[in-house]
Design a protein around this motif. Structure first.
Motif, PDB file in Angstrom:
ATOM      1  N   ALA A  73       0.850  -1.194   0.000  1.00 27.84           N
ATOM      2  CA  ALA A  73       0.000   0.000   0.000  1.00 27.84           C
ATOM      3  C   ALA A  73       0.886   1.243   0.000  1.00 27.84           C
ATOM      4  CB  ALA A  73      -0.918  -0.001   1.221  1.00 27.84           C
ATOM      5  N   THR A  74       0.660   2.144  -0.950  1.00 28.52           N
ATOM      6  CA  THR A  74       1.425   3.392  -1.044  1.00 28.52           C
ATOM      7  C   THR A  74       0.460   4.555  -1.274  1.00 28.52           C
ATOM      8  OG1 THR A  74       1.787   3.096  -3.430  1.00 28.52           O
ATOM      9  CG2 THR A  74       3.479   2.222  -1.935  1.00 28.52           C
ATOM     10  N   GLY A  75       1.025   5.770  -1.273  1.00 28.56           N
ATOM     11  CA  GLY A  75       0.172   6.946  -1.353  1.00 28.56           C
ATOM     12  C   GLY A  75      -0.674   7.076  -0.109  1.00 28.56           C
ATOM     13  N   LEU A  76      -0.013   7.064   1.041  1.00 24.51           N
ATOM     14  CA  LEU A  76      -0.703   6.962   2.332  1.00 24.51           C
ATOM     15  C   LEU A  76      -1.239   8.305   2.809  1.00 24.51           C
ATOM     16  CD1 LEU A  76       1.841   4.645   4.192  1.00 24.51           C
ATOM     17  CD2 LEU A  76      -0.171   3.968   2.860  1.00 24.51           C
ATOM     18  N   SER A  77      -2.327   8.238   3.563  1.00 28.06           N
ATOM     19  CA  SER A  77      -2.880   9.405   4.248  1.00 28.06           C
ATOM     20  C   SER A  77      -3.475   8.941   5.565  1.00 28.06           C
ATOM     21  CB  SER A  77      -3.957  10.088   3.400  1.00 28.06           C
ATOM     22  OG  SER A  77      -5.004   9.192   3.081  1.00 28.06           O
ATOM     23  N   GLU A  78      -3.569   9.855   6.523  1.00 27.31           N
ATOM     24  CA  GLU A  78      -4.103   9.510   7.833  1.00 27.31           C
ATOM     25  C   GLU A  78      -5.627   9.577   7.843  1.00 27.31           C
ATOM     26  OE1 GLU A  78      -2.350  11.911  10.853  1.00 27.31           O
ATOM     27  OE2 GLU A  78      -0.333  11.069  10.595  1.00 27.31           O
ATOM     28  N   VAL A  79      -6.242   8.640   8.567  1.00 29.60           N
ATOM     29  CA  VAL A  79      -7.690   8.630   8.770  1.00 29.60           C
ATOM     30  C   VAL A  79      -7.943   8.365  10.241  1.00 29.60           C
ATOM     31  CG1 VAL A  79      -8.216   7.853   6.425  1.00 29.60           C
ATOM     32  CG2 VAL A  79      -7.835   6.162   8.226  1.00 29.60           C
ATOM     33  N   ASP A  80      -9.174   8.605  10.666  1.00 30.24           N
ATOM     34  CA  ASP A  80      -9.523   8.335  12.063  1.00 30.24           C
ATOM     35  C   ASP A  80      -9.440   6.842  12.329  1.00 30.24           C
ATOM     36  OD1 ASP A  80      -9.976  10.987  12.591  1.00 30.24           O
ATOM     37  OD2 ASP A  80     -12.121  10.882  12.119  1.00 30.24           O
ATOM     38  N   ARG A  81      -8.840   6.486  13.447  1.00 28.10           N
ATOM     39  CA  ARG A  81      -8.725   5.092  13.859  1.00 28.10           C
ATOM     40  C   ARG A  81      -9.768   4.793  14.912  1.00 28.10           C
ATOM     41  NH1 ARG A  81      -4.452   2.545  17.970  1.00 28.10           N
ATOM     42  NH2 ARG A  81      -5.057   0.363  17.793  1.00 28.10           N
ATOM     43  N   GLU A  82     -10.550   3.747  14.672  1.00 33.61           N
ATOM     44  CA  GLU A  82     -11.551   3.310  15.631  1.00 33.61           C
ATOM     45  C   GLU A  82     -11.051   2.061  16.339  1.00 33.61           C
ATOM     46  OE1 GLU A  82     -16.232   1.835  15.834  1.00 33.61           O
ATOM     47  OE2 GLU A  82     -15.319   2.395  13.921  1.00 33.61           O
TER      48      GLU A  82
END
Length: 211
Positions: free
Chosen positions: A133-142
């Motif tokens: 997986a590349t082109g990473l971005s942060e998202v909310d972690r549940e």
């Protein structure tokens, strides 16, 4: 050997089968199998849900590792974000995306298949597909449960992850295979497969029990 030639050889047909144990994520069955010499032999088989793991690599060639408790080993170990495919019809890529978000709070723009791992084919059908997986971005972690609440995460360079693998500091089979494969791919020696590539040995028998 070609598939045609392999098919012409002795077929290890199952003469009889019975369940020994059926649990939440696995089952143990005993198969009586026809052998080439004319007799039969018993084979214990652990059926297990299939799984996915993710080598998430950022623009600086750092990879995300997690550290969590693994009860059969009795200790916390470093490994890749990963998870079980809970339903027979679930798309493995969607499972990988969900696990990456839930475990480490990341999403990825680009996905590909690194390796498919038959975890221990001498006694189990358990299989894991490892994605890049590349082109990473942060998202909310549940946080989904106590185990994920205990989980810790760390960025390390891909080179450092290979060193950890060869030093025996990373021992999870899918993580070992995935990290070494990612290093080969990022070195430009070969190309990964498309994310929708066929998965011949995906374990299906245990999931089919739930239908």
């Amino acid at each position: 050997m070609s598939d045609e030639a392999d098919a012409a050889r002795h077929a290890f047909d199952v003469v009889s089968t019975r369940d020994i144990h059926v649990g939440r994520i696995l089952a143990l069955r005993l198969d009586e199998v026809a052998m080439p010499g004319g007799g039969t032999a018993n084979r214990e088989v652990v059926e297990h849900l299939p799984a996915v793991a993710v080598v998430a690599v950022d623009e600086r060639d750092n990879v995300m590792l997690i550290r969590q408790y693994r009860h059969p080993l009795g200790r916390r170990i470093w490994e890749l974000p990963a998870g079980l495919i809970d339903h027979a019809g679930e798309d493995p890529l969607q499972t990988a995306k969900r696990e990456l978000a839930e475990e480490v709070g990341l999403a990825a723009e680009h996905w590909s298949v690194l390796v498919d791992v038959a975890v221990s084919p001498g006694f189990t059908d358990e299989a894991t597909r490892v994605y890049l997986a590349t082109g990473l971005s942060e998202v909310d972690r549940e946080i989904m449960g106590e185990e994920e609440a205990d989980l810790t995460q760390r960025w390390v360079s891909l080179d450092e992850s290979v060193r950890m693998t060869l030093a025996g500091e990373i021992v999870n089979a899918a993580s070992v295979a995935g990290l070494l494969a990612a290093h080969v791919v990022r070195s430009g020696l070969t190309q990964p497969r498309p994310p929708e590539s066929p998965w011949r040995d995906r374990s299906t028998r245990f999931a089919a029990r739930e239908q």
